[in-house]
Design a protein around this motif. Structure first.
Motif, short mmCIF file in Angstrom:
data_model
loop_
_atom_site.label_atom_id
_atom_site.label_comp_id
_atom_site.label_asym_id
_atom_site.label_seq_id
_atom_site.Cartn_x
_atom_site.Cartn_y
_atom_site.Cartn_z
N ILE A 109 0.86 -1.18 0.00
CA ILE A 109 0.00 0.00 0.00
C ILE A 109 0.89 1.23 0.00
O ILE A 109 2.06 1.17 0.41
N VAL A 110 0.34 2.35 -0.46
CA VAL A 110 1.08 3.62 -0.46
C VAL A 110 0.30 4.60 0.41
O VAL A 110 -0.89 4.83 0.17
N VAL A 111 1.00 5.18 1.37
CA VAL A 111 0.37 6.14 2.28
C VAL A 111 1.11 7.47 2.22
O VAL A 111 2.28 7.54 1.88
N ASN A 112 0.39 8.54 2.55
CA ASN A 112 1.02 9.86 2.63
C ASN A 112 1.55 10.11 4.03
O ASN A 112 1.56 9.20 4.88
N ARG A 113 1.99 11.32 4.31
CA ARG A 113 2.62 11.56 5.61
C ARG A 113 1.62 11.57 6.76
O ARG A 113 2.01 11.60 7.93
N HIS A 114 0.32 11.48 6.44
CA HIS A 114 -0.71 11.30 7.46
C HIS A 114 -1.07 9.82 7.61
O HIS A 114 -2.05 9.48 8.28
N ALA A 115 -0.28 8.96 6.94
CA ALA A 115 -0.46 7.51 6.98
C ALA A 115 -1.78 7.07 6.36
O ALA A 115 -2.34 6.03 6.72
N LYS A 116 -2.27 7.83 5.39
CA LYS A 116 -3.51 7.49 4.70
C LYS A 116 -3.24 7.09 3.25
O LYS A 116 -2.43 7.72 2.57
N ASP A 122 -5.57 3.64 -5.80
CA ASP A 122 -5.58 2.20 -6.03
C ASP A 122 -4.21 1.73 -6.50
O ASP A 122 -3.79 2.01 -7.64
N GLU A 123 -3.51 0.99 -5.65
CA GLU A 123 -2.15 0.53 -6.00
C GLU A 123 -2.17 -0.59 -7.03
O GLU A 123 -1.13 -0.91 -7.63
N GLY A 124 -3.34 -1.22 -7.25
CA GLY A 124 -3.42 -2.35 -8.17
C GLY A 124 -4.30 -2.09 -9.38
O GLY A 124 -4.95 -3.00 -9.90
#
Length: 473
Positions: free
Chosen positions: A268-275, A279-281
């Motif tokens: 998964i890919v998250v931003n600096r807010h961990a969100k 869609d990674e797939g």
């Protein structure tokens, strides 16, 4: 050493794939050619140094390609990644011409290796250079030099004398001097402006300061800016570019292919807010890897983190830098500077949404999430096996799409719609004619090779016809 005393048939600004294909094509047609490469010899070739493959249409499997790739399939792939933002006539012509490139470029000394499988999914569509981009580039330089093409390094084109729609001469800065070079035709193959951060800011704003430049620091757009200022029609959006997610620890310039990360589909890919934010797939990686630079650019601080676990570690080509590793998700978050509670919450929510399927990293499998926003539509597996890993990523700009308009003969088009009298363009400087947005792996080399060969051929033809009909000069 340049002294300005020689008149050339063709002057080419640039020293990468497009420039060399143009030089060889023009020289084989009998033209006297000078290549002015702005970089030192060691750094010659622009972004070609970092490439690995080229996408060409072909009718059947070969020794280096696992199956056919029709012109129509190529065009469909291009439409899909660009969302239809392409000059259809030029694109179709390029794709048709690409079929000959696999033979022509081998005739110029370039060698290909057997097809590749695995996560790249390109064994059928793309030909990989034996030894990579630098080997490919060295082969083209050897051929050009053996044919008598003159090449000068540390030679930046800093001014262009253009009268109406006709090129007259260029000022080339070399060995501390500005030298006027006269030529009957001019080919611009000097790349985009991705290394010019101030120009990037004109489109992107201050966030461009956080971009990393994957390729050469010499692509500052000097020639492109002059051409536009002197009346050549520009094409493309200044914010559209080939931008991928690369390791945030990469150098500001010239990190190349070894800083690219191909593991998005496995975690998964998250931003600096961990969100999570996309869609990674969504699709096979070669058709989607070039959207991730823009996606990360839109996140706070222009940074994101690819998170995955032990079973995925050896499924992709690693970065030059090792992943961040931890025994728990919370510990991993601390090492990344993220909120442990937030990342644990995101991973737990993702794991709960994963539905069983048959994992197949080479195809659009049935491993997906349900009831999660955004969904992960393929290759979704629970992130639960320690150790856990992450890569920090930033936008890595490869090349920009704002460029000059060309026609089917690779001839530049003036702002008033007239074809230029004797100016041509090839490669990244005109890629926006084909790429209005998006990217498919290997197509940059296709654009450079095809339009480079055409530009050299047409420039030499123009010189030949002018010599037989002096009034045309």
């Amino acid at each position: 050493m340049l002294d300005g005393s020689t008149d050339y048939d063709v002057l080419i600004a640039g020293g990468g794939n497009a420039a060399l294909c143009a030089a060889i094509s023009a020289r084989r047609a009998g033209a006297r050619v000078l290549v002015a490469e702005g970089a030192p010899r060691f750094y010659r070739g622009g972004n070609t140094r970092h490439t690995r493959n080229m996408r060409c249409a072909h009718d059947a499997a070969t020794e280096t390609l696992s199956g056919p790739y029709s012109e129509e399939e190529f065009f469909d792939d291009l439409l899909r990644v660009t969302g239809g933002r392409t000059d259809e006539a030029l694109a179709r012509m390029m794709i048709a011409e690409s079929k000959e490139m696999l033979t022509w470029i081998v005739e110029q000394g370039v060698r290909f290796q057997p097809s590749l499988g695995g996560t790249l999914s390109l064994g059928r569509t793309n030909s990989f250079f034996l030894g990579g981009g630098r080997a490919m580039l060295n082969a083209l330089y050897r051929t050009a030099e053996s044919l008598g093409v003159e090449i000068v390094y540390d030679a930046e084109v800093v001014d262009l004398a253009i009268e109406g729609a006709r090129f007259r001469s260029a000022t080339v800065r070399h060995a501390g001097k500005d030298v006027s070079i006269r030529a009957k035709t001019f080919i611009a193959a000097s790349g985009g402006f991705e290394a010019n951060i101030d120009w990037l800011k004109e489109g992107w704003g201050e966030i461009a300061e956080n971009f990393l430049i994957r390729g050469t620091p010499y692509n500052r757009g000097t020639v492109l800016r002059m051409l536009i200022d002197r009346g050549v029609m520009q094409i493309g959006d200044p914010t559209q570019c080939h931008a991928v997610a690369i390791d945030a620890r990469a150098p500001k310039f010239d990190g190349g292919i070894i800083t690219r990360l191909d593991c998005v589909v496995f975690g998964i890919v998250v931003n600096r807010h961990a969100k999570r934010f996309y869609d990674e797939g969504e699709d096979v990686w070669p058709k989607r890897y070039a959207i991730w630079g823009r996606l990360v650019a839109a996140q706070p601080g222009q940074i994101a983190y690819i998170v995955f676990d032990a079973p995925s570690l050896e499924l992709f080509m690693p970065s030059l830098f090792p992943p961040v590793e931890a025994e728990t998700i919370g510990e991993l978050a601390e090492k990344l500077g993220l909120s442990p509670a937030a990342l644990e919450r995101t991973v737990a929510g993702f794991n709960a949404a994963v539905r069983p399927g048959t994992f197949d990293h080479t195809a659009l499998d049935d491993c997906r999430t349900e009831g999660l926003e955004p969904a992960k539509t393929h290759w979704a597996r629970r992130i639960e096996t320690a150790p856990f890993y992450a890569y920090p990523v930033r936008p890595g700009i490869t090349f920009t799409y704002l460029g000059v308009k060309v026609d089917r003969a690779a001839r530049m088009v003036m702002a008033d719609g007239r074809p230029a009298a004797n100016m041509f363009a090839a490669g990244e400087i005109m890629a926006g004619n084909v790429l209005g947005q998006g990217y498919a792996a290997g197509i940059g080399m296709t654009i450079g090779s095809v339009f480079g060969r055409i530009a050299g051929r047409e420039a030499a033809r123009l010189v030949s016809s002018a010599s037989q009909s002096p009034e045309a000069a």
